[in-house]
Design a protein around this motif. Sequence first.
Motif, PDB file in Angstrom:
ATOM      1  N   UNK A 116      35.374  31.698  48.274  1.00 15.57           N
ATOM      2  CA  UNK A 116      34.992  30.305  48.461  1.00 15.57           C
ATOM      3  C   UNK A 116      35.543  29.433  47.336  1.00 15.57           C
ATOM      4  N   UNK A 117      35.573  29.943  46.125  1.00 18.79           N
ATOM      5  CA  UNK A 117      36.167  29.192  45.015  1.00 18.79           C
ATOM      6  C   UNK A 117      37.639  28.935  45.307  1.00 18.79           C
ATOM      7  N   UNK A 118      38.334  29.967  45.779  1.00 25.68           N
ATOM      8  CA  UNK A 118      39.756  29.808  46.125  1.00 25.68           C
ATOM      9  C   UNK A 118      39.921  28.764  47.221  1.00 25.68           C
ATOM     10  N   UNK A 119      39.034  28.785  48.212  1.00 25.81           N
ATOM     11  CA  UNK A 119      39.131  27.810  49.294  1.00 25.81           C
ATOM     12  C   UNK A 119      38.883  26.398  48.788  1.00 25.81           C
ATOM     13  N   UNK A 120      37.887  26.221  47.922  1.00 25.99           N
ATOM     14  CA  UNK A 120      37.671  24.911  47.299  1.00 25.99           C
ATOM     15  C   UNK A 120      38.960  24.431  46.633  1.00 25.99           C
ATOM     16  N   UNK A 121      39.567  25.321  45.850  1.00 19.96           N
ATOM     17  CA  UNK A 121      40.777  24.953  45.120  1.00 19.96           C
ATOM     18  C   UNK A 121      41.930  24.605  46.039  1.00 19.96           C
ATOM     19  N   UNK A 122      42.124  25.389  47.098  1.00 19.24           N
ATOM     20  CA  UNK A 122      43.225  25.131  48.027  1.00 19.24           C
ATOM     21  C   UNK A 122      43.056  23.790  48.734  1.00 19.24           C
ATOM     22  N   UNK A 123      41.826  23.502  49.170  1.00 19.01           N
ATOM     23  CA  UNK A 123      41.567  22.219  49.838  1.00 19.01           C
ATOM     24  C   UNK A 123      41.857  21.065  48.892  1.00 19.01           C
ATOM     25  N   UNK A 124      41.351  21.139  47.676  1.00 19.04           N
ATOM     26  CA  UNK A 124      41.521  20.031  46.731  1.00 19.04           C
ATOM     27  C   UNK A 124      42.964  19.877  46.274  1.00 19.04           C
ATOM     28  N   UNK A 125      43.667  20.976  46.107  1.00 16.95           N
ATOM     29  CA  UNK A 125      45.085  20.894  45.742  1.00 16.95           C
ATOM     30  C   UNK A 125      45.908  20.310  46.896  1.00 16.95           C
ATOM     31  N   UNK A 126      45.567  20.682  48.124  1.00 11.54           N
ATOM     32  CA  UNK A 126      46.269  20.127  49.275  1.00 11.54           C
ATOM     33  C   UNK A 126      46.026  18.625  49.398  1.00 11.54           C
ATOM     34  N   UNK A 127      44.784  18.213  49.185  1.00 10.90           N
ATOM     35  CA  UNK A 127      44.462  16.782  49.229  1.00 10.90           C
ATOM     36  C   UNK A 127      45.177  16.045  48.109  1.00 10.90           C
ATOM     37  N   UNK A 128      45.227  16.646  46.921  1.00 12.63           N
ATOM     38  CA  UNK A 128      45.943  16.028  45.801  1.00 12.63           C
ATOM     39  C   UNK A 128      47.418  15.860  46.118  1.00 12.63           C
ATOM     40  N   UNK A 129      48.036  16.888  46.679  1.00 13.05           N
ATOM     41  CA  UNK A 129      49.450  16.800  47.032  1.00 13.05           C
ATOM     42  C   UNK A 129      49.691  15.706  48.066  1.00 13.05           C
ATOM     43  N   UNK A 130      48.828  15.632  49.070  1.00 12.91           N
ATOM     44  CA  UNK A 130      48.960  14.586  50.076  1.00 12.91           C
ATOM     45  C   UNK A 130      48.753  13.227  49.459  1.00 12.91           C
ATOM     46  N   UNK A 131      47.785  13.110  48.569  1.00  7.42           N
ATOM     47  CA  UNK A 131      47.515  11.838  47.896  1.00  7.42           C
ATOM     48  C   UNK A 131      48.691  11.375  47.061  1.00  7.42           C
ATOM     49  N   UNK A 132      49.304  12.287  46.318  1.00  4.26           N
ATOM     50  CA  UNK A 132      50.476  11.941  45.507  1.00  4.26           C
ATOM     51  C   UNK A 132      51.601  11.455  46.415  1.00  4.26           C
TER      52      UNK A 132
END
Length: 236
Positions: A215-231
């Motif tokens: 679940x920690x990994x999933x949290x990280x993947x979601x937030x990193x994906x959102x960050x990449x999209x945001x950038x």
Amino acid sequence: MEGTSFADVWQDVFLTQPAPPQWLIIATGVIALVVVAVRGPWRVARNVVTIAHEGGHALVALLSGRQLTGIRLHSDTSGVTVSRGRPHGIGMILTVFAGYVTPSLVGLAAILLLLGDRITALLWISILLLAAMLLLIRNVYGVVSVVGTGAVVFLVSWFMPSEVQAVFAYLFTWFLLLAGVRPVFELQAQRVRQPSPHSDADQLARLTGIPGTAWVVLFGLVNLAVLALGVWLLLF
């Protein structure tokens, strides 16, 4: 803001404002990165992340039909959201999962308003959400934290010129996007250093049978994906 009557105020809120130049958008991103990366500023700014985190728990709890009891925010930047309902099932899983991904998702939603040049609208929507959350706060520090955050946003939106509002809005948005990632690493570090059955990841492990680390990994993947999209949305 120039409006004086209620109608004038809301008309001003939903007017479009020119976006700042690209170099300033980049500069606000760099400043937000420094705030997230440096311990001193992060220690203060993390309270905003906690507000978003607990707000995410609360919103999903309500949407899933749970009865929301209250929210507490603490001076160590931790928080707790208490709701009543079935102690298991998809509603409970989504409620627990929502916390760590909410700051990043709020940042992504803010980008959509910024892309439409609705800068003042972003600030006032933030104020309204904070006001709604204030009704659920059940401790003094939580009230001070939410009121203080709302007061800063209000002062900027009411008294500052559109250029300053734009800088503040982009800085706020960058911060949420970037700040969504660091707490995930902090969560895993805390789980290794001082295991607790009460962390969101470990609660999800009990609810689903899937290990907390996953679940920690999933949290990280979601937030990193959102960050990449945001950038990509902000810079390209």
